[in-house]
Write an enzyme that holds these catalytic residues in place. Structure first.
Site, PDB file in Angstrom:
ATOM      1  N   VAL A 152       0.839  -1.202   0.000  1.00 48.71           N
ATOM      2  CA  VAL A 152       0.000   0.000   0.000  1.00 48.71           C
ATOM      3  C   VAL A 152       0.870   1.247   0.000  1.00 48.71           C
ATOM      4  O   VAL A 152       2.070   1.187   0.258  1.00 48.71           O
ATOM      5  CB  VAL A 152      -0.925   0.026   1.240  1.00 48.71           C
ATOM      6  CG1 VAL A 152      -1.874  -1.148   1.237  1.00 48.71           C
ATOM      7  CG2 VAL A 152      -0.097   0.034   2.523  1.00 48.71           C
ATOM      8  N   SER A 153       0.259   2.377  -0.310  1.00 54.32           N
ATOM      9  CA  SER A 153       0.950   3.659  -0.233  1.00 54.32           C
ATOM     10  C   SER A 153       0.491   4.386   1.017  1.00 54.32           C
ATOM     11  O   SER A 153      -0.514   4.025   1.630  1.00 54.32           O
ATOM     12  CB  SER A 153       0.653   4.508  -1.476  1.00 54.32           C
ATOM     13  OG  SER A 153      -0.695   4.915  -1.468  1.00 54.32           O
ATOM     14  N   THR A 154       1.208   5.437   1.374  1.00 50.16           N
ATOM     15  CA  THR A 154       0.851   6.192   2.579  1.00 50.16           C
ATOM     16  C   THR A 154      -0.483   6.898   2.408  1.00 50.16           C
ATOM     17  O   THR A 154      -1.117   7.271   3.392  1.00 50.16           O
ATOM     18  CB  THR A 154       1.939   7.238   2.893  1.00 50.16           C
ATOM     19  OG1 THR A 154       2.200   8.015   1.709  1.00 50.16           O
ATOM     20  CG2 THR A 154       3.216   6.571   3.341  1.00 50.16           C
ATOM     21  N   THR A 155      -0.917   7.097   1.155  1.00 58.22           N
ATOM     22  CA  THR A 155      -2.200   7.759   0.898  1.00 58.22           C
ATOM     23  C   THR A 155      -3.307   6.746   0.626  1.00 58.22           C
ATOM     24  O   THR A 155      -4.455   7.127   0.417  1.00 58.22           O
ATOM     25  CB  THR A 155      -2.081   8.703  -0.313  1.00 58.22           C
ATOM     26  OG1 THR A 155      -1.661   7.959  -1.464  1.00 58.22           O
ATOM     27  CG2 THR A 155      -1.076   9.804  -0.034  1.00 58.22           C
ATOM     28  N   ASP A 156      -2.959   5.463   0.617  1.00 60.79           N
ATOM     29  CA  ASP A 156      -3.929   4.412   0.331  1.00 60.79           C
ATOM     30  C   ASP A 156      -4.679   4.048   1.611  1.00 60.79           C
ATOM     31  O   ASP A 156      -4.083   3.683   2.609  1.00 60.79           O
ATOM     32  CB  ASP A 156      -3.200   3.179  -0.215  1.00 60.79           C
ATOM     33  CG  ASP A 156      -4.158   2.164  -0.808  1.00 60.79           C
ATOM     34  OD1 ASP A 156      -5.366   2.273  -0.526  1.00 60.79           O
ATOM     35  OD2 ASP A 156      -3.694   1.279  -1.538  1.00 60.79           O
TER      36      ASP A 156
END
Length: 201
Positions: free
Chosen positions: A11-15
């Site tokens: 995942v990404s930090t914005t996900d």
């Protein structure tokens, strides 16, 4: 099925779907009769991805402690088409499957897997050719603007910044040649980085 499986999420930090991925994969594992050995998660910070969790999954596969890796989709596992193909080949040699949540099983030593490997290899070659064209075009444009290319006298290569990425790739089983190509540096630079790290250890 009774297969031992590792759940892998990236995942990404914005996900915001991190927990959803894990919840869905856990339910998928239950429906498929997989025994969950562990849940592993990597987080992308902008364009940089920490792949330590994926490396741990690969080590489990190499040690024959798992039979399958469960992902929501194949793109969560591979960094690039070339990386995907290489890791699938390695996992196939250890008899470890990559199973996506849509039910597709990726095993390269089957007829379906061989076809997929051929397609992936073609896509990887296309990506390399496209990158090469972009690099050549960029160099030509830079020369046309009078920009001096290459390291100038007195300059030192900025290899220190690349050291963590080189060592991480090496730990995951990548060759010096692959690392050099992936990071856009020479094989000699990779060798120097590894040598310096060993001397400082």
């Amino acid at each position: 099925m009774g297969h031992r499986a590792a759940i892998y999420a990236r995942v990404s930090t914005t996900d915001q779907s991190c927990e959803r991925q894990i919840t869905e994969l856990t339910a998928f594992a239950d429906r498929g009769g997989f025994k969950i050995i562990g849940i592993f998660k990597d987080i992308t910070f902008g364009t940089k991805t920490n792949r330590l969790a994926r490396n741990r999954v690969i080590k489990l596969a190499q040690a024959r402690k798992i039979d399958a890796i469960l992902v929501t989709e194949l793109s969560r596992w591979g960094r690039s088409t070339q990386d995907l193909l290489e890791t699938l080949n390695r996992l196939s040699g250890w008899k470890v499957l990559v199973v996506a949540m849509n039910g597709m099983t990726f095993e390269l030593n089957t007829p379906h897997g061989c076809m997929m490997a051929t397609i992936l290899a073609g896509i990887a070659q296309f990506e390399r050719d496209l990158l090469s064209e972009h690099v050549k075009s960029g160099l030509a444009a830079a020369r046309a603007r009078g920009k001096k290319l290459g390291r100038q006298p007195g300059q030192r290569p900025k290899s220190n910044k690349l050291t963590p990425r080189v060592l991480e790739a090496l730990e995951s089983g990548k060759s010096y040649r692959w690392i050099a190509r992936d990071l856009g540096i020479s094989k000699n630079t990779v060798t120097d980085i590894v040598k310096r790290n060993r001397e400082n250890s």
